[in-house]
Design an enzyme around this catalytic site. Structure first.
Site, PDB file in Angstrom:
ATOM      1  CE  LYS A  29     -28.976  44.667  21.950  1.00 27.86           C
ATOM      2  NZ  LYS A  29     -27.610  44.074  21.922  1.00 27.86           N
ATOM      3  CB  SER A  36     -25.614  47.303  22.191  1.00 25.93           C
ATOM      4  OG  SER A  36     -25.700  45.935  21.807  1.00 25.93           O
ATOM      5  CB  SER A  56     -23.768  43.971  22.950  1.00 28.10           C
ATOM      6  OG  SER A  56     -23.101  44.952  22.187  1.00 28.10           O
TER       7      SER A  56
END
Length: 473
Positions: free
Chosen positions: A82, A157, A181
């Site tokens: 990520k 996210s 997230s």
């Protein structure tokens, strides 16, 4: 015969150990899929194919010269990191135009842990600016899409990570979770996504989260892959100043353990009072049927928190935004919603911030006390099914964008506040074919029971075999 990308992460690792497939073949296969499909999914913001192929060749040599039982558990398997996790070998922009080109001299502990487990990163996945919203649209690229319908957002996210795994671009991807997230994209992409307990894994070497909200984990297609990912994280370094007790064996072994007959509480009303879509309630009903069929007792309970906790969380979220590492002179490059949250956070004094954190922890204690009589708690992951691409930002008003985020994520921040482990599991598909997840929530430090029961739900449902039907470009 299954295509390579249809194999789970553990199945790919087993194929490598048996020399049925090489790490080079796996990496090349997944890079080819990225080249053909990421123009539809928008999962990646950075690709590192040369480095991945170099590591794959090294992994292949290790296979030839090392007994299979001595190889790392996920040796030779492709993954992705990520864009909120710092990496030495690729830029980390934190989803922000203000940090384009930033390169860290260090790897995040989560990156080191996954590499030591044998995983090979193909690049960095999309995330919203500093991970602040429930979608992953940025000024750096298009919003990641759920492969189940390319007109819909992959959430956030860890939206790029969810899109990449659900689309078969990698079998396992790293995510992080401070308000849902990992679980949000898991729900809208039909994946397994677990938020570990606070303190289970390491946030280093970056400064720790003073609000004690953020944790790191993985997104996968199976409970066993998720358990193996957690094993990889905790094998490298514990995250807590006071280490949490772990099972005598591995978390992967817990996926094969019979947890016995458990008492599970369920609720479907949103803690913040938001309206809950019937499809999300239906997902809880489906999961309830599976849990009862597995021998558990499921009881209706009151929602263990109310709007007061959500209000505290929103203020603390603004503090987190205000503390984001924005270089001097680059504030104007931030997205409107980020600037709005930073302004709100900057208006909170140090004394008020201290009081907010104390009040939030007090609310967490009350929630844990109210659910202490249950082995697990079941609830929706989200208050709404997947949202169309652009839905969060369509008004152009940052206040409305954030209000829609909080409406969408009405359930997930609660477990970040309490520090409890929580897992989103695929449970239901809408009539339009969109996935809707449910959450199982464990006691603090008890990922083992969570994994055991989740494996039962997976076995009883058959959803692990479902695949999104992507056009093969």
């Amino acid at each position: 015969m299954a295509e390579l990308h249809e194999l789970s992460a553990l199945e790919q690792a087993a194929a490598v150990r048996s020399r049925t497939v090489s790490p080079v073949e796996l990496v090349d296969h997944h890079l080819d899929r990225i080249s053909r499909l990421d123009g539809l999914l928008h999962a990646f913001v950075t690709l590192t194919p040369e480095l991945a192929r170099e590591q794959a060749k090294e992994a292949e040599q290790a296979v030839m010269g090392t007994p299979a039982e001595e190889l790392p558990p996920l040796h030779g398997v492709p993954t992705a990191i990520k864009d909120l996790s710092i990496t030495r070998d690729a830029p980390t922009a934190f989803g922000s135009g203000a940090l384009v080109g930033f390169r860290s001299p260090l790897d995040a502990d989560v990156v080191t842990a996954l590499r030591r487990a044998g995983l090979i990163s193909l690049g960095k996945t999309a995330t919203p600016e500093f991970g602040l919203t429930a979608h992953s649209a940025t000024d750096l690229g298009a919003e990641p899409r759920t492969p189940w319908n390319l007109g819909y957002s992959a959430g956030g996210s860890s939206g790029g990570a969810g899109s990449a795994v659900a689309g078969g671009l990698v079998p396992i991807a790293q995510g992080s979770d401070a308000g849902g997230s990992i679980r949000i994209p898991a729900s809208v992409c039909g994946l397994v996504g677990m938020k570990p307990s606070w303190g289970r894994e390491s946030s280093g070497p970056t400064p720790p989260d003073p609000a004690q909200l953020a944790v790191r984990g993985v997104l996968t297609r199976t409970v066993r892959d998720t358990a193996a990912g957690l094993d990889a994280l905790v094998a490298y370094k514990s995250g807590g100043l006071a280490p949490l007790p772990r099972p005598a064996g591995s978390y992967l072994a817990e996926a094969d353990r019979d947890p016995g007959r458990l008492r599970i509480g369920r609720f479907t009303a949103a803690p913040n009072g938001a309206a809950v879509d019937p499809e999300c309630v239906r997902a809880v009903d489906v999961a309830t049927e599976l849990l009862v069929a597995a021998g558990h007792v499921v009881e209706e309970i009151e929602t263990p928190s109310g709007p007061a906790l959500t209000e505290l969380f929103v203020k603390v979220w603004a503090l987190k935004a205000a503390g984001a590492p924005v270089p001097a002179g680059k504030e104007s490059l931030l997205r409107p919603v980020t600037r709005m949250l930073r302004e709100r956070g900057a208006g909170i004094s140090g004394v008020e911030a201290f009081a907010l954190l104390a009040a939030m922890q007090g609310q967490a204690r009350a929630v844990i006390d109210r659910t202490a009589g249950y082995d697990l708690v079941l609830c929706p992951t989200l208050a709404l099914p997947p949202r169309p691409e652009g839905w969060f930002t369509e008004s152009g008003d940052p206040a409305e964008e954030f209000e829609r985020t909080m409406q969408f994520v009405a359930f997930t921040p609660l477990q970040n506040v309490t520090g409890q482990p929580a897992m989103s599991l695929p449970a239901h598909w809408t009539p339009e074919g969109l996935p809707v997840g449910v959450q199982l929530v464990g006691r603090v430090g008890d990922e083992a029971t969570l994994i055991s029961v989740a494996a039962q739900v997976e076995a009883g449902s058959g959803w692990a075999a479902r695949r999104a039907d992507l056009p093969e470009h």
